[in-house]
Design a protein around this motif. Structure first.
Motif, PDB file in Angstrom:
ATOM      1  N   GLY A   1       0.672  -1.295  -0.303  1.00  0.00           N
ATOM      2  CA  GLY A   1       0.016  -0.187  -0.144  1.00  0.00           C
ATOM      3  C   GLY A   1       0.502   1.149   0.407  1.00  0.00           C
ATOM      4  O   GLY A   1       2.175   1.091  -0.275  1.00  0.00           O
ATOM      5  N   PHE A   2       0.249   2.099  -0.122  1.00  0.00           N
ATOM      6  CA  PHE A   2       1.097   3.808  -0.148  1.00  0.00           C
ATOM      7  C   PHE A   2       0.956   4.065   1.439  1.00  0.00           C
ATOM      8  O   PHE A   2       0.012   4.964   2.338  1.00  0.00           O
ATOM      9  CB  PHE A   2       0.163   4.634  -0.592  1.00  0.00           C
ATOM     10  CG  PHE A   2       0.422   5.901  -0.875  1.00  0.00           C
ATOM     11  CD1 PHE A   2       1.401   6.689  -1.263  1.00  0.00           C
ATOM     12  CD2 PHE A   2      -0.176   6.799   0.560  1.00  0.00           C
ATOM     13  CE1 PHE A   2       1.696   7.944  -1.277  1.00  0.00           C
ATOM     14  CE2 PHE A   2      -0.011   8.381   0.102  1.00  0.00           C
ATOM     15  CZ  PHE A   2       1.366   9.061  -0.581  1.00  0.00           C
TER      16      PHE A   2
ATOM     17  N   LEU B   1      -2.870  -4.509  -1.108  1.00  0.00           N
ATOM     18  CA  LEU B   1      -3.757  -4.121  -0.069  1.00  0.00           C
ATOM     19  C   LEU B   1      -3.250  -2.860  -0.272  1.00  0.00           C
ATOM     20  O   LEU B   1      -2.645  -1.717  -0.345  1.00  0.00           O
ATOM     21  CB  LEU B   1      -2.502  -4.487   1.441  1.00  0.00           C
ATOM     22  CG  LEU B   1      -2.709  -3.476   2.533  1.00  0.00           C
ATOM     23  CD1 LEU B   1      -2.895  -4.167   4.078  1.00  0.00           C
ATOM     24  CD2 LEU B   1      -2.696  -2.473   2.677  1.00  0.00           C
ATOM     25  N   SER B   2      -4.774  -2.044   0.163  1.00  0.00           N
ATOM     26  CA  SER B   2      -5.338  -0.230  -0.421  1.00  0.00           C
ATOM     27  C   SER B   2      -4.978  -0.352  -1.965  1.00  0.00           C
ATOM     28  O   SER B   2      -5.726  -1.266  -2.795  1.00  0.00           O
ATOM     29  CB  SER B   2      -4.469   0.101   0.605  1.00  0.00           C
ATOM     30  OG  SER B   2      -5.424   0.996   0.696  1.00  0.00           O
ATOM     31  N   MET B   3      -4.110   0.331  -1.748  1.00  0.00           N
ATOM     32  CA  MET B   3      -3.309   1.000  -3.020  1.00  0.00           C
ATOM     33  C   MET B   3      -2.889  -0.221  -4.054  1.00  0.00           C
ATOM     34  O   MET B   3      -3.050  -0.558  -5.535  1.00  0.00           O
ATOM     35  CB  MET B   3      -2.128   1.565  -2.762  1.00  0.00           C
ATOM     36  CG  MET B   3      -1.448   2.340  -4.637  1.00  0.00           C
ATOM     37  SD  MET B   3       0.334   4.016  -4.548  1.00  0.00           S
ATOM     38  CE  MET B   3       1.242   2.301  -3.882  1.00  0.00           C
TER      39      MET B   3
ATOM     40  N   TYR C   1      -6.076  -1.630  -5.816  1.00  0.00           N
ATOM     41  CA  TYR C   1      -6.511  -1.219  -6.948  1.00  0.00           C
ATOM     42  C   TYR C   1      -5.942  -1.504  -8.140  1.00  0.00           C
ATOM     43  O   TYR C   1      -5.634  -1.748  -8.755  1.00  0.00           O
ATOM     44  CB  TYR C   1      -6.068   0.226  -6.771  1.00  0.00           C
ATOM     45  CG  TYR C   1      -6.257   1.285  -5.217  1.00  0.00           C
ATOM     46  CD1 TYR C   1      -7.594   1.133  -4.977  1.00  0.00           C
ATOM     47  CD2 TYR C   1      -5.629   2.562  -4.632  1.00  0.00           C
ATOM     48  CE1 TYR C   1      -8.156   1.567  -3.623  1.00  0.00           C
ATOM     49  CE2 TYR C   1      -6.577   3.489  -4.291  1.00  0.00           C
ATOM     50  CZ  TYR C   1      -7.229   3.244  -3.306  1.00  0.00           C
ATOM     51  OH  TYR C   1      -7.431   3.390  -1.892  1.00  0.00           O
TER      52      TYR C   1
ATOM     53  N   ARG D   1     -10.904  -1.278  -1.784  1.00  0.00           N
ATOM     54  CA  ARG D   1     -11.941  -0.793  -2.217  1.00  0.00           C
ATOM     55  C   ARG D   1     -12.146  -1.398  -3.428  1.00  0.00           C
ATOM     56  O   ARG D   1     -11.056  -0.105  -4.136  1.00  0.00           O
ATOM     57  CB  ARG D   1     -13.043   0.513  -1.998  1.00  0.00           C
ATOM     58  CG  ARG D   1     -11.863   1.796  -2.161  1.00  0.00           C
ATOM     59  CD  ARG D   1     -12.469   2.914  -1.543  1.00  0.00           C
ATOM     60  NE  ARG D   1     -10.834   3.696  -1.409  1.00  0.00           N
ATOM     61  CZ  ARG D   1     -10.947   4.735  -0.696  1.00  0.00           C
ATOM     62  NH1 ARG D   1     -12.123   4.559   0.358  1.00  0.00           N
ATOM     63  NH2 ARG D   1      -9.759   5.625  -0.272  1.00  0.00           N
TER      64      ARG D   1
ATOM     65  N   ARG E   1      -6.670  14.816  -1.868  1.00  0.00           N
ATOM     66  CA  ARG E   1      -5.377  14.365  -2.342  1.00  0.00           C
ATOM     67  C   ARG E   1      -4.325  15.480  -2.511  1.00  0.00           C
ATOM     68  O   ARG E   1      -3.483  15.954  -2.608  1.00  0.00           O
ATOM     69  CB  ARG E   1      -5.293  13.634  -3.268  1.00  0.00           C
ATOM     70  CG  ARG E   1      -6.813  12.589  -3.646  1.00  0.00           C
ATOM     71  CD  ARG E   1      -5.220  11.337  -3.213  1.00  0.00           C
ATOM     72  NE  ARG E   1      -6.026  10.029  -2.798  1.00  0.00           N
ATOM     73  CZ  ARG E   1      -5.769   8.803  -2.497  1.00  0.00           C
ATOM     74  NH1 ARG E   1      -4.921   8.617  -1.486  1.00  0.00           N
ATOM     75  NH2 ARG E   1      -6.843   7.578  -2.418  1.00  0.00           N
TER      76      ARG E   1
ATOM     77  N   MET F   1      -1.147  10.361   8.618  1.00  0.00           N
ATOM     78  CA  MET F   1      -1.757   9.256   8.552  1.00  0.00           C
ATOM     79  C   MET F   1      -1.153   7.810   9.741  1.00  0.00           C
ATOM     80  O   MET F   1      -1.670   6.216   9.490  1.00  0.00           O
ATOM     81  CB  MET F   1      -0.870   8.335   7.428  1.00  0.00           C
ATOM     82  CG  MET F   1      -1.706   9.202   6.116  1.00  0.00           C
ATOM     83  SD  MET F   1      -1.222   8.080   4.603  1.00  0.00           S
ATOM     84  CE  MET F   1      -1.711   6.686   4.310  1.00  0.00           C
TER      85      MET F   1
ATOM     86  N   LEU G   1      -2.970   8.129  -7.390  1.00  0.00           N
ATOM     87  CA  LEU G   1      -4.174   7.753  -6.574  1.00  0.00           C
ATOM     88  C   LEU G   1      -5.567   8.483  -6.831  1.00  0.00           C
ATOM     89  O   LEU G   1      -6.469   7.538  -7.089  1.00  0.00           O
ATOM     90  CB  LEU G   1      -3.507   7.832  -4.784  1.00  0.00           C
ATOM     91  CG  LEU G   1      -2.830   6.671  -4.335  1.00  0.00           C
ATOM     92  CD1 LEU G   1      -2.195   6.710  -3.034  1.00  0.00           C
ATOM     93  CD2 LEU G   1      -3.473   5.201  -4.631  1.00  0.00           C
TER      94      LEU G   1
ATOM     95  N   ARG H   1      -6.948   7.814  -9.930  1.00  0.00           N
ATOM     96  CA  ARG H   1      -7.041   6.381 -10.741  1.00  0.00           C
ATOM     97  C   ARG H   1      -8.977   5.911 -10.828  1.00  0.00           C
ATOM     98  O   ARG H   1      -9.374   6.927 -10.769  1.00  0.00           O
ATOM     99  CB  ARG H   1      -7.042   5.240  -9.549  1.00  0.00           C
ATOM    100  CG  ARG H   1      -7.798   5.308  -8.280  1.00  0.00           C
ATOM    101  CD  ARG H   1      -7.200   4.205  -7.367  1.00  0.00           C
ATOM    102  NE  ARG H   1      -8.829   4.440  -6.650  1.00  0.00           N
ATOM    103  CZ  ARG H   1      -8.720   5.118  -4.979  1.00  0.00           C
ATOM    104  NH1 ARG H   1      -8.033   6.432  -5.187  1.00  0.00           N
ATOM    105  NH2 ARG H   1      -9.845   5.094  -4.429  1.00  0.00           N
TER     106      ARG H   1
ATOM    107  N   ILE I   1      -9.853   3.719   7.987  1.00  0.00           N
ATOM    108  CA  ILE I   1      -8.725   5.001   6.247  1.00  0.00           C
ATOM    109  C   ILE I   1     -10.183   4.231   5.946  1.00  0.00           C
ATOM    110  O   ILE I   1     -11.002   5.014   4.137  1.00  0.00           O
ATOM    111  CB  ILE I   1      -7.216   4.208   5.752  1.00  0.00           C
ATOM    112  CG1 ILE I   1      -6.689   4.994   6.927  1.00  0.00           C
ATOM    113  CG2 ILE I   1      -7.700   4.512   4.189  1.00  0.00           C
ATOM    114  CD1 ILE I   1      -5.530   5.288   6.231  1.00  0.00           C
TER     115      ILE I   1
ATOM    116  N   HIS J   1      -5.817  -0.600   9.596  1.00  0.00           N
ATOM    117  CA  HIS J   1      -6.245  -0.919   7.621  1.00  0.00           C
ATOM    118  C   HIS J   1      -4.753  -2.114   7.213  1.00  0.00           C
ATOM    119  O   HIS J   1      -4.572  -1.554   5.953  1.00  0.00           O
ATOM    120  CB  HIS J   1      -5.758   0.562   7.188  1.00  0.00           C
ATOM    121  CG  HIS J   1      -5.493   0.931   5.839  1.00  0.00           C
ATOM    122  ND1 HIS J   1      -6.694   0.752   4.776  1.00  0.00           N
ATOM    123  CD2 HIS J   1      -4.960   1.112   4.939  1.00  0.00           C
ATOM    124  CE1 HIS J   1      -6.242   1.010   3.536  1.00  0.00           C
ATOM    125  NE2 HIS J   1      -5.391   1.105   3.573  1.00  0.00           N
TER     126      HIS J   1
HETATM  127  C1  MLT Z   1      -2.850   2.754   0.430  1.00  0.00           C
HETATM  128  O1  MLT Z   1      -2.758   2.623   2.364  1.00  0.00           O
HETATM  129  O2  MLT Z   1      -2.586   2.041   0.045  1.00  0.00           O
HETATM  130  C2  MLT Z   1      -3.751   4.160   0.793  1.00  0.00           C
HETATM  131  O3  MLT Z   1      -4.228   3.980   1.976  1.00  0.00           O
HETATM  132  C3  MLT Z   1      -4.694   3.855  -0.077  1.00  0.00           C
HETATM  133  C4  MLT Z   1      -5.442   5.117  -0.320  1.00  0.00           C
HETATM  134  O4  MLT Z   1      -5.203   6.517  -0.104  1.00  0.00           O
HETATM  135  O5  MLT Z   1      -6.422   5.275  -1.132  1.00  0.00           O
END
Ligand code: MLT
Length: 262
Positions: A27-28, A91-93, A96, A118, A130, A149, A188, A191, A215, A240
Protein backbone atom coordinates in the motif's frame (compact mmCIF):
# COMPACT_ATOMS: atom_id res chain seq x y z
CA UNK A 1 16.53 -9.30 -1.87
CA UNK A 2 17.40 -8.70 -5.51
CA UNK A 3 17.20 -6.12 -8.23
CA UNK A 4 15.45 -6.58 -11.57
CA UNK A 5 15.26 -4.15 -14.49
CA UNK A 6 11.98 -3.97 -16.40
CA UNK A 7 10.34 -1.14 -18.37
CA UNK A 8 13.44 1.05 -17.94
CA UNK A 9 13.37 1.04 -14.14
CA UNK A 10 15.22 -0.89 -11.44
CA UNK A 11 12.96 -2.77 -9.02
CA UNK A 12 13.92 -4.30 -5.70
CA UNK A 13 12.07 -7.43 -4.70
CA UNK A 14 12.10 -10.23 -2.20
CA UNK A 15 11.21 -13.76 -3.15
CA UNK A 16 11.17 -17.01 -1.25
CA UNK A 17 10.05 -20.56 -1.88
CA UNK A 18 9.19 -22.59 -4.96
CA UNK A 19 5.97 -23.44 -6.65
CA UNK A 20 3.21 -21.33 -8.09
CA UNK A 21 3.76 -17.61 -7.53
CA UNK A 22 1.92 -15.28 -5.19
CA UNK A 23 2.60 -11.65 -5.85
CA UNK A 24 2.24 -9.25 -2.90
CA UNK A 25 1.54 -5.59 -3.71
CA UNK A 26 2.07 -3.06 -0.93
CA UNK A 27 0.00 0.00 0.00
CA UNK A 28 0.80 3.73 0.11
CA UNK A 29 3.26 5.07 1.32
CA UNK A 30 4.84 1.75 2.26
CA UNK A 31 7.13 -0.85 0.74
CA UNK A 32 7.70 -4.59 0.27
CA UNK A 33 8.74 -5.09 3.90
CA UNK A 34 5.10 -4.82 5.04
CA UNK A 35 4.71 -8.38 3.67
CA UNK A 36 7.58 -9.90 5.67
CA UNK A 37 5.36 -12.28 7.66
CA UNK A 38 3.64 -13.47 4.49
CA UNK A 39 6.91 -13.94 2.58
CA UNK A 40 8.30 -15.96 5.49
CA UNK A 41 5.13 -17.76 6.52
CA UNK A 42 3.12 -18.83 3.48
CA UNK A 43 5.10 -21.96 2.59
CA UNK A 44 4.35 -24.07 -0.48
CA UNK A 45 4.19 -21.14 -2.87
CA UNK A 46 6.76 -18.89 -4.48
CA UNK A 47 6.25 -15.62 -2.58
CA UNK A 48 7.26 -12.47 -4.45
CA UNK A 49 7.10 -8.99 -2.88
CA UNK A 50 8.45 -6.07 -4.93
CA UNK A 51 8.80 -2.40 -4.13
CA UNK A 52 6.55 -0.62 -6.64
CA UNK A 53 8.13 2.13 -8.74
CA UNK A 54 8.55 5.21 -6.59
CA UNK A 55 8.72 3.26 -3.29
CA UNK A 56 11.24 1.48 -1.08
CA UNK A 57 14.48 0.77 -2.92
CA UNK A 58 12.97 0.79 -6.43
CA UNK A 59 13.59 3.62 -8.89
CA UNK A 60 11.59 6.81 -8.72
CA UNK A 61 11.05 7.70 -12.40
CA UNK A 62 10.76 11.44 -13.01
CA UNK A 63 7.82 11.07 -15.38
CA UNK A 64 5.07 10.14 -12.89
CA UNK A 65 2.90 7.03 -13.22
CA UNK A 66 -0.57 5.56 -12.99
CA UNK A 67 -2.05 2.39 -11.49
CA UNK A 68 -1.83 0.99 -15.03
CA UNK A 69 1.96 1.54 -15.01
CA UNK A 70 2.22 -0.42 -11.77
CA UNK A 71 0.13 -3.23 -13.30
CA UNK A 72 2.31 -3.33 -16.43
CA UNK A 73 5.51 -3.28 -14.30
CA UNK A 74 4.31 -6.25 -12.28
CA UNK A 75 3.34 -8.31 -15.30
CA UNK A 76 6.79 -7.58 -16.79
CA UNK A 77 8.42 -8.65 -13.49
CA UNK A 78 6.46 -11.91 -13.49
CA UNK A 79 7.35 -12.55 -17.13
CA UNK A 80 11.01 -11.95 -16.45
CA UNK A 81 10.83 -14.44 -13.57
CA UNK A 82 9.38 -17.01 -15.99
CA UNK A 83 6.10 -17.08 -14.06
CA UNK A 84 2.88 -17.70 -15.94
CA UNK A 85 -0.10 -16.68 -13.86
CA UNK A 86 0.19 -15.52 -10.25
CA UNK A 87 -2.14 -15.31 -7.31
CA UNK A 88 -2.23 -11.55 -6.82
CA UNK A 89 -2.58 -10.17 -3.29
CA UNK A 90 -2.83 -6.39 -2.94
CA UNK A 91 -3.39 -4.17 0.08
CA UNK A 92 -5.20 -0.85 -0.33
CA UNK A 93 -3.31 0.89 -3.19
CA UNK A 94 -1.97 -2.60 -3.93
CA UNK A 95 -5.60 -3.69 -4.35
CA UNK A 96 -6.22 -0.87 -6.84
CA UNK A 97 -3.19 -2.17 -8.75
CA UNK A 98 -4.42 -5.79 -8.52
CA UNK A 99 -7.77 -4.74 -10.05
CA UNK A 100 -5.88 -2.90 -12.78
CA UNK A 101 -3.94 -6.11 -13.48
CA UNK A 102 -7.27 -7.93 -13.88
CA UNK A 103 -8.51 -5.21 -16.25
CA UNK A 104 -5.35 -5.02 -18.36
CA UNK A 105 -3.85 -8.50 -18.10
CA UNK A 106 -6.62 -10.92 -17.13
CA UNK A 107 -4.66 -13.94 -18.33
CA UNK A 108 -1.89 -13.25 -15.82
CA UNK A 109 -4.02 -13.47 -12.67
CA UNK A 110 -4.76 -16.92 -11.25
CA UNK A 111 -6.72 -15.72 -8.17
CA UNK A 112 -7.22 -12.50 -6.24
CA UNK A 113 -6.69 -11.54 -2.61
CA UNK A 114 -7.93 -8.01 -1.93
CA UNK A 115 -6.98 -6.71 1.51
CA UNK A 116 -8.13 -3.43 3.09
CA UNK A 117 -9.13 -1.99 -0.25
CA UNK A 118 -12.10 -0.93 -2.40
CA UNK A 119 -13.27 -0.73 -6.01
CA UNK A 120 -14.44 2.90 -6.00
CA UNK A 121 -12.45 5.81 -7.42
CA UNK A 122 -11.91 8.89 -5.24
CA UNK A 123 -14.97 11.11 -4.71
CA UNK A 124 -14.73 14.84 -5.60
CA UNK A 125 -14.05 15.52 -1.92
CA UNK A 126 -11.44 12.75 -1.81
CA UNK A 127 -9.66 14.30 -4.82
CA UNK A 128 -9.62 17.72 -3.11
CA UNK A 129 -8.10 16.09 -0.05
CA UNK A 130 -5.39 14.50 -2.26
CA UNK A 131 -4.59 17.97 -3.64
CA UNK A 132 -4.18 19.31 -0.11
CA UNK A 133 -1.93 16.37 0.73
CA UNK A 134 0.18 17.12 -2.37
CA UNK A 135 0.69 20.71 -1.14
CA UNK A 136 1.62 19.52 2.28
CA UNK A 137 4.10 16.87 1.00
CA UNK A 138 5.68 19.57 -1.21
CA UNK A 139 6.17 21.74 1.89
CA UNK A 140 7.20 19.17 4.46
CA UNK A 141 8.09 15.92 2.67
CA UNK A 142 6.91 12.52 3.91
CA UNK A 143 6.99 13.69 7.57
CA UNK A 144 3.58 15.21 6.93
CA UNK A 145 2.28 11.73 6.03
CA UNK A 146 3.60 10.37 9.32
CA UNK A 147 1.57 13.04 11.10
CA UNK A 148 -1.59 12.57 9.05
CA UNK A 149 -1.56 8.81 8.45
CA UNK A 150 0.49 6.79 10.93
CA UNK A 151 -2.14 6.37 13.62
CA UNK A 152 -4.97 6.06 11.11
CA UNK A 153 -3.22 3.12 9.45
CA UNK A 154 -3.22 1.04 12.64
CA UNK A 155 -5.90 -0.21 14.99
CA UNK A 156 -5.85 1.48 18.43
CA UNK A 157 -4.78 -1.88 19.86
CA UNK A 158 -1.74 -2.11 17.57
CA UNK A 159 -0.80 1.51 18.28
CA UNK A 160 -0.91 0.82 22.01
CA UNK A 161 0.60 -2.67 22.29
CA UNK A 162 2.92 -3.08 19.30
CA UNK A 163 5.59 -0.36 19.30
CA UNK A 164 7.78 -2.34 16.88
CA UNK A 165 4.99 -2.25 14.27
CA UNK A 166 4.44 1.48 14.85
CA UNK A 167 8.19 2.05 14.31
CA UNK A 168 8.26 -0.13 11.20
CA UNK A 169 5.35 1.77 9.62
CA UNK A 170 6.87 5.14 10.58
CA UNK A 171 10.16 4.22 8.97
CA UNK A 172 8.52 2.97 5.75
CA UNK A 173 6.70 6.32 5.45
CA UNK A 174 9.79 8.40 6.30
CA UNK A 175 11.92 6.50 3.80
CA UNK A 176 9.52 7.26 0.96
CA UNK A 177 11.01 10.01 -1.19
CA UNK A 178 9.12 13.28 -1.64
CA UNK A 179 9.11 12.79 -5.44
CA UNK A 180 7.81 9.23 -5.08
CA UNK A 181 5.04 10.25 -2.68
CA UNK A 182 3.94 13.16 -4.88
CA UNK A 183 3.73 11.06 -8.05
CA UNK A 184 1.93 8.29 -6.20
CA UNK A 185 -0.72 10.65 -4.77
CA UNK A 186 -1.47 11.90 -8.29
CA UNK A 187 -1.82 8.27 -9.41
CA UNK A 188 -4.16 7.51 -6.50
CA UNK A 189 -6.25 10.64 -7.11
CA UNK A 190 -6.68 9.92 -10.81
CA UNK A 191 -7.22 6.16 -10.62
CA UNK A 192 -10.13 4.56 -12.45
CA UNK A 193 -13.27 3.37 -10.79
CA UNK A 194 -13.24 -0.44 -10.80
CA UNK A 195 -16.76 -1.08 -9.52
CA UNK A 196 -18.02 -1.82 -13.05
CA UNK A 197 -15.38 -4.54 -13.32
CA UNK A 198 -16.31 -6.43 -10.17
CA UNK A 199 -19.35 -8.41 -11.29
CA UNK A 200 -17.45 -9.61 -14.38
CA UNK A 201 -14.46 -11.01 -12.50
CA UNK A 202 -14.42 -14.80 -12.79
CA UNK A 203 -11.47 -15.51 -10.52
CA UNK A 204 -11.40 -17.20 -7.13
CA UNK A 205 -11.33 -14.19 -4.78
CA UNK A 206 -10.74 -13.57 -1.12
CA UNK A 207 -11.59 -10.15 0.34
CA UNK A 208 -9.97 -9.37 3.71
CA UNK A 209 -11.04 -6.41 5.84
CA UNK A 210 -9.63 -5.04 9.11
CA UNK A 211 -12.23 -4.72 11.88
CA UNK A 212 -10.83 -1.32 12.95
CA UNK A 213 -9.83 0.03 9.53
CA UNK A 214 -10.14 3.84 9.83
CA UNK A 215 -9.18 4.46 6.19
CA UNK A 216 -11.51 2.05 4.37
CA UNK A 217 -14.44 1.00 6.58
CA UNK A 218 -15.44 -2.66 6.65
CA UNK A 219 -18.75 -1.94 4.90
CA UNK A 220 -16.94 -0.30 1.98
CA UNK A 221 -14.63 -3.29 1.74
CA UNK A 222 -17.63 -5.60 1.72
CA UNK A 223 -18.58 -3.94 -1.59
CA UNK A 224 -15.83 -6.01 -3.23
CA UNK A 225 -17.94 -9.12 -2.67
CA UNK A 226 -19.81 -8.08 -5.81
CA UNK A 227 -17.14 -10.29 -7.36
CA UNK A 228 -19.14 -13.51 -7.86
CA UNK A 229 -18.26 -16.19 -5.30
CA UNK A 230 -15.87 -13.94 -3.35
CA UNK A 231 -15.14 -14.98 0.23
CA UNK A 232 -15.18 -12.22 2.84
CA UNK A 233 -13.15 -12.29 6.05
CA UNK A 234 -12.85 -9.62 8.74
CA UNK A 235 -9.67 -9.72 10.84
CA UNK A 236 -10.27 -8.84 14.49
CA UNK A 237 -7.86 -6.37 16.10
CA UNK A 238 -6.54 -5.14 12.73
CA UNK A 239 -6.74 -1.66 11.26
CA UNK A 240 -5.77 -0.79 7.68
CA UNK A 241 -2.61 -2.93 7.72
CA UNK A 242 -4.08 -6.34 8.57
CA UNK A 243 -1.16 -8.49 7.25
CA UNK A 244 1.29 -6.54 9.41
CA UNK A 245 -0.92 -6.10 12.49
CA UNK A 246 -2.40 -9.60 12.70
CA UNK A 247 -0.05 -11.76 10.63
CA UNK A 248 -1.15 -15.10 12.06
CA UNK A 249 -4.86 -14.51 11.47
CA UNK A 250 -4.13 -13.03 8.04
CA UNK A 251 -1.93 -15.96 7.01
CA UNK A 252 -4.52 -18.43 8.30
CA UNK A 253 -7.32 -17.08 6.09
CA UNK A 254 -4.97 -16.80 3.13
CA UNK A 255 -3.64 -20.35 3.60
CA UNK A 256 -7.23 -21.70 3.76
CA UNK A 257 -8.10 -19.85 0.59
CA UNK A 258 -4.95 -21.06 -1.18
CA UNK A 259 -5.63 -24.67 -0.28
CA UNK A 260 -9.15 -24.30 -1.73
CA UNK A 261 -7.77 -23.29 -5.15
CA UNK A 262 -4.99 -25.89 -5.48
C1 MLT B 1 -3.08 2.83 1.01
O1 MLT B 1 -3.04 2.33 2.14
O2 MLT B 1 -2.55 2.28 0.03
C2 MLT B 1 -3.78 4.16 0.85
O3 MLT B 1 -4.39 4.52 2.05
C3 MLT B 1 -4.76 4.10 -0.25
C4 MLT B 1 -5.49 5.38 -0.47
O4 MLT B 1 -5.08 6.43 0.04
O5 MLT B 1 -6.50 5.36 -1.21
Amino acid sequence: MREVIVRDAVFTLESEGDGEPILFIHGFPLDRTMWRSQVVGLKGWSRVAPDLRGFGLSDVPASGWTMADHADDLVALLEQAGAGRAVVCGLSMGGYVALEMVRRHPGKVRALILANTRGEADSAEGKQQRDKTIESVRDRGPATLVDSMLLKLLSPKTAKDQPAIVDHVRSMINETSTEGALAAIVGLRDRKDSTDLLSNIKLPTLVIAGEDDAIIPVEVQRGLTRIPGARFEVIAGAGHLSPLEQPEAFNRVVANFLSSIR
